[in-house]
Structures are given as structure tokens and as C-alpha cells.
Design an enzyme around this catalytic site. Structure first.
Site, PDB file in Angstrom:
ATOM      1  N   CYS A   1     -14.170   5.362 -28.663  1.00  0.00           N
ATOM      2  CA  CYS A   1     -15.423   6.100 -28.871  1.00  0.00           C
ATOM      3  C   CYS A   1     -16.170   6.291 -27.552  1.00  0.00           C
ATOM      4  O   CYS A   1     -17.285   5.792 -27.370  1.00  0.00           O
ATOM      5  CB  CYS A   1     -16.283   5.357 -29.890  1.00  0.00           C
ATOM      6  N   GLU A   2     -15.563   6.988 -26.619  1.00  0.00           N
ATOM      7  CA  GLU A   2     -16.161   7.345 -25.327  1.00  0.00           C
ATOM      8  C   GLU A   2     -15.533   8.642 -24.847  1.00  0.00           C
ATOM      9  O   GLU A   2     -14.317   8.822 -24.964  1.00  0.00           O
ATOM     10  CB  GLU A   2     -15.909   6.261 -24.266  1.00  0.00           C
TER      11      GLU A   2
ATOM     12  N   TYR B   1      -9.991   5.874 -11.924  1.00  0.00           N
ATOM     13  CA  TYR B   1      -9.638   6.447 -10.619  1.00  0.00           C
ATOM     14  C   TYR B   1      -9.412   7.952 -10.649  1.00  0.00           C
ATOM     15  O   TYR B   1      -8.958   8.518  -9.650  1.00  0.00           O
ATOM     16  CB  TYR B   1      -8.350   5.792 -10.097  1.00  0.00           C
TER      17      TYR B   1
ATOM     18  N   GLU C   1       3.822  -6.908   1.206  1.00  0.00           N
ATOM     19  CA  GLU C   1       3.368  -7.226  -0.149  1.00  0.00           C
ATOM     20  C   GLU C   1       3.303  -5.965  -1.012  1.00  0.00           C
ATOM     21  O   GLU C   1       2.237  -5.581  -1.498  1.00  0.00           O
ATOM     22  CB  GLU C   1       1.995  -7.906  -0.075  1.00  0.00           C
ATOM     23  N   PRO C   2       4.431  -5.290  -1.214  1.00  0.00           N
ATOM     24  CA  PRO C   2       4.409  -4.096  -2.070  1.00  0.00           C
ATOM     25  C   PRO C   2       4.257  -4.469  -3.534  1.00  0.00           C
ATOM     26  O   PRO C   2       4.807  -5.479  -3.992  1.00  0.00           O
ATOM     27  CB  PRO C   2       5.772  -3.452  -1.805  1.00  0.00           C
ATOM     28  N   GLY C   3       3.514  -3.684  -4.268  1.00  0.00           N
ATOM     29  CA  GLY C   3       3.375  -3.881  -5.705  1.00  0.00           C
ATOM     30  C   GLY C   3       3.624  -2.592  -6.447  1.00  0.00           C
ATOM     31  O   GLY C   3       4.565  -2.456  -7.223  1.00  0.00           O
ATOM     32  N   ARG C   4       2.778  -1.588  -6.147  1.00  0.00           N
ATOM     33  CA  ARG C   4       2.866  -0.319  -6.856  1.00  0.00           C
ATOM     34  C   ARG C   4       4.239   0.328  -6.716  1.00  0.00           C
ATOM     35  O   ARG C   4       4.791   0.849  -7.689  1.00  0.00           O
ATOM     36  CB  ARG C   4       1.788   0.633  -6.321  1.00  0.00           C
TER      37      ARG C   4
ATOM     38  N   TYR D   1      -0.480  -1.389 -12.562  1.00  0.00           N
ATOM     39  CA  TYR D   1      -1.901  -1.310 -12.921  1.00  0.00           C
ATOM     40  C   TYR D   1      -2.093  -0.637 -14.280  1.00  0.00           C
ATOM     41  O   TYR D   1      -3.056   0.077 -14.496  1.00  0.00           O
ATOM     42  CB  TYR D   1      -2.702  -0.607 -11.816  1.00  0.00           C
TER      43      TYR D   1
ATOM     44  N   GLY E   1       0.758  -1.237   0.000  1.00  0.00           N
ATOM     45  CA  GLY E   1       0.000   0.000   0.000  1.00  0.00           C
ATOM     46  C   GLY E   1       0.789   1.287   0.000  1.00  0.00           C
ATOM     47  O   GLY E   1       0.207   2.362  -0.179  1.00  0.00           O
TER      48      GLY E   1
END
Length: 421
Positions: free
Chosen positions: A346-347, A318, A275-278, A375, A239
Site C-alpha cells: 500500500c504505497e 535506488y 571484496e567483490p559482492g555484486r 541486495y 565495487g
């Protein structure tokens, strides 16, 4: 810190010009730096050097085999949240005793897969899951280490969609119920209670929420030990946030995080798992895109890129910020103007930034989204039948394609027509 720097007027990935990669592979393309991945993993490893520990990379952040193998060879364990991620970790050569299986909805098939292949522990999220693991382990004649994920009801002060530690979130067991759940776990066959798990959210930019959660974990550890449970591991999740802008963001450093853990939990003598990821992958990757058109609108101008929301969903999902920079270094005094930076999907939601101040970039020129390693590729899709974009790993002056761009024929031929068509 990362290894994407301007040199001689060009953006480099380590010792490779980004424009060279784009010319060879095409755009859009994700580019990762081996040196940055390893540096960030080692910062966490060194921050916990005061005691026994294991840094388990949260591979949901970026799960390409080349990234996993790079980190595994440096000593990292893996945190997985699905059977597919477990299979990826094993394929990358990670031994079962270095794989932690998290996730709120483990299926019976996934539980059996991990028990057959080996697992360091299951982080249990609910009583029904706990009973299912016990039943399957007993039927296989094995005993599996488990922790219980407790929900400490702590506000992580992060985006609502990535907060996981408040009472209204779906994750974990309310900490007030934990002692009863541990008593049941100790009585169930096939389970060996080894510790406590907690994770309160992602992209935290201050340490106080961690401190509040860890104090509750320390109290629970002592209470459970008093009741006869052997608590030898504390899985503290991940986190810790990263700086997504180059201006005013300054999240805590891994060394400060390690000092906090030692201060709050070091006296318990437990092995620490994180558990680091980012923070490992985020600044280790960029998304490189080419300008298709510069469009003059009414009251605003648009940079229309060949990257889209299906390639990088974070801004749409986000409201996330990514610095976007020209691959050719602008002059220090270059005039800037506001642009809406958009993709071709197309959005209206296919918008990366509104009114972003940018130096002039023209049709056909390259831009890079910084801090896109986490991500990014893992959340991409083939919406609008747009091919998943390639991933490239750089090491020193070399680069390799670690996921190729599929052709339209490959995409379409995955479909099967029923007999009546």
C-alpha cells in the site's frame, strides 16, 4: 554471463525449468545458480593469478549459508560488516584467517567476537575504533592484524547512495591524515599494522576511478614504508559493476580489473585482497513472481505482481533497473505494450518499472526479474506483514529450498505481549 536461459520456450535455471520451481515452492521466490556463482568467483581469482591474493566475497550482497558455503568451498574468503555476518561466515565453515572485518561502526561486542573466533584483519575506519580494538586485544592478550581504510576523495561516478570514497562520505580516514594515524596504530599495543584498505563505491561501470584511487594507495604505501611500516597487504575493496540491462551496459570485465591492479600496484609486491559482492551474486539470482492482475488504468496499464518492494527494494530505494521477462518465452515478433509493473504493497513507491515495454502476459503467468541475486533477499523485510520469500539454490538439474517461507503464525508468534494486555 549467467545460467538463466530460454530452452524449448521456457526459462531455465541451469537445467531446471523455472516454472517447476515456482510450482513446487510458490511465488514470489528467489532462485540462484551455483554455476553462475562459481564462474564469477573464479573470474576474479583468475584475474589476480599474477600474484598472491585472496578474493573475499562481500557477503552483504547475499548471505544465505548455502551461497557462503558454495563460495567458501571454492576457496573464497569473506568480507563481513557486522557481528551477524561474522557469525554467518563461521557457521558456513569459513576459518577466521579468511574473514576480513570491515564496517564503519564495529561495536566492542563485535570486536571481541571476532578476536575470540579468529579474524584475518580488521579494516579500521576511525581513530576511536582503532583505540577500542587495541584496548580489547590487549585485555585479551592477543595481537590482531589491522589495515587502515583511507578515503582517497575519488568520485566513483556511481549512485550517490552507494558512493563511499569521497570526502563527504562517512567511510575511512582522509588520506591526508593517514600517516599520522598509522604512526599511532604502530605505537598502540595489540595491533599489528599489515596494510592499507580502500573502497570507493559500488556498481562502478568504468575503471578510471579505481585507477585514481589506486595511484594514491601506491604513493601512500611507499611513504609508509619509508617511515618504517611493514605494508604487505592491500585491500582494494569491491565495487565492479554488473550489466543490469541486456542492451547497452558493458562494465569492465574482471580480467581488465585485474590487469589494472597489476599495472598500478603490482610493483609493490603486496598481497592483494579484493571484496567483490555484486558481480559474484548479482547475475547469479533471479526473482520469480506471478501476475495477480492486469489492470487497465487511465492512460496506462498495470501489471500487478505478487512480489513487492519489501521483497526487492532496489527500484524504490535506488531507482534501480531490473530487466523483467516472461518465464514463457515470447515469440520473436510478439507485440509489446507499455506497463507500469507494480506490487501489492500500500504505497505508490511499490513500483518496479514505469512504462516498461513488455509482451502480453496474463493473470497467473510468471515473470522473472533478472540480476536480482545481489541486495535482493538480504534487504527484504516483512513490511505489511508479508512473509520473507523463499530462496532456492539450483545445481545442474537439482534444486533445494535454502530458506523457507515462514507461515503467518510463525511471524505473529515472534511478538510478545506485555503482562497488562
Amino acid at each position: 554471463m549467467d545460467h538463466f536461459l530460454y530452452r524449448d520456450g521456457q526459462l531455465f535455471a541451469e537445467d531446471v525449468p523455472v516454472a517447476e520451481i515456482a510450482a513446487a515452492v510458490g511465488t514470489p521466490v528467489y532462485v540462484y545458480s551455483t554455476a553462475t556463482l562459481l564462474r564469477h568467483y573464479r573470474l576474479f581469482d583468475e584475474a589476480l593469478a599474477w600474484g598472491p591474493h585472496l578474493v573475499c566475497y562481500a557477503m552483504k550482497a547475499a548471505s544465505n549459508q548455502a551461497i557462503l558455503k558454495t563460495l567458501a568451498e571454492a576457496g573464497a574468503g569473506m568480507d563481513v560488516v557486522s557481528g551477524g555476518e561474522y557469525a554467518r561466515a563461521k557457521a558456513a565453515g569459513v576459518p577466521g584467517d579468511k574473514i576480513v572485518f570491515s564496517g564503519v561502526g564495529k561495536t566492542r561486542e563485535e570486536i571481541r567476537m571476532a578476536l575470540e573466533g579468529g579474524v584475518r584483519q580488521f579494516n579500521i575506519e576511525s581513530e576511536p575504533e582503532m583505540r577500542a580494538i587495541s584496548e580489547i586485544a590487549t585485555s585479551m592478550g592477543v595481537e590482531v592484524p589491522v589495515t587502515v581504510r583511507v578515503n582517497p576523495d575519488v568520485d566513483a561516478k556511481t549512485h550517490a547512495k552507494i558512493a563511499t570514497g569521497k570526502s563527504e562520505n562517512k567511510f575511512g580516514i582522509p588520506i591526508a591524515k593517514a600517516r599520522g594515524v598509522y604512526a599511532e596504530a604502530a605505537a598502540l599495543p595489540g595491533l599489528k599494522v599489515v596494510g592499507i584498505d580502500v573502497h570507493i563505491g559500488s556498481q562502478l561501470t568504468e575503471l578510471e576511478p579505481f585507477a585514481l584511487a589506486y595511484r594514491k594507495v601506491a604513493e601512500l604505501t611507499q611513504a609508509l614504508r619509508a617511515e618504517g611500516h611493514e605494508i604487505v597487504r592491500l585491500d582494494l575493496g569491491g565495487g565492479l559493476g554488473i550489466p543490469y540491462t541486456r542492451s547497452n551496459e558493458a562494465p569492465p570485465l574482471p580480467v581488465e580489473y585485474g590487469q589494472l591492479i597489476e599495472r598500478e600496484l603490482g610493483h609493490l609486491g603486496c598481497e592483494i585482497e579484493i571484496e567483490p559482492g555484486r558481480l559474484i551474486a548479482g547475475n547469479a539470482g533471479i526473482l520469480v513472481s506471478r501476475v495477480i492482475y492486469v489492470k487497465e488504468g487511465e492512460g496506462r496499464n498495470f501489471l500487478i505482481l505478487d512480489a513487492a518492494m519489501n521483497d526487492l527494494i532496489r527500484p524504490a530505494m535506488y531507482e534501480a533497473h531490473h530487466d523483467i521477462v516472461p518465464v514463457v518465452e515470447p515469440q520473436p515478433a510478439a507485440e509489446q505494450a507499455p506497463y507500469d509493473i507494480v506490487g501489492p504493497v500500500c504505497e505508490s513507491g511499490d513500483t518496479f518499472a514505469k512504462g516498461r515495454m513488455m509482451p502480453a502476459v496474463g493473470e497467473g503467468e510468471l515473470v522473472a526479474f533478472r540480476s536480482a541475486g545481489a541486495y535482493g533477499a538480504v534487504m527484504s523485510s516483512e513490511y505489511n506483514t508479508r512473509a520473507l520469500i523463499p530462496e532456492v539454490l539450483v545445481k545442474d538439474d537439482q534444486f533445494a529450498v535454502i530458506r523457507a517461507r515462514p507461515s503467518f503464525d510463525e511471524i505473529i508468534n515472534r511478538d510478545s505481549l506485555p503482562a497488562w494486555l
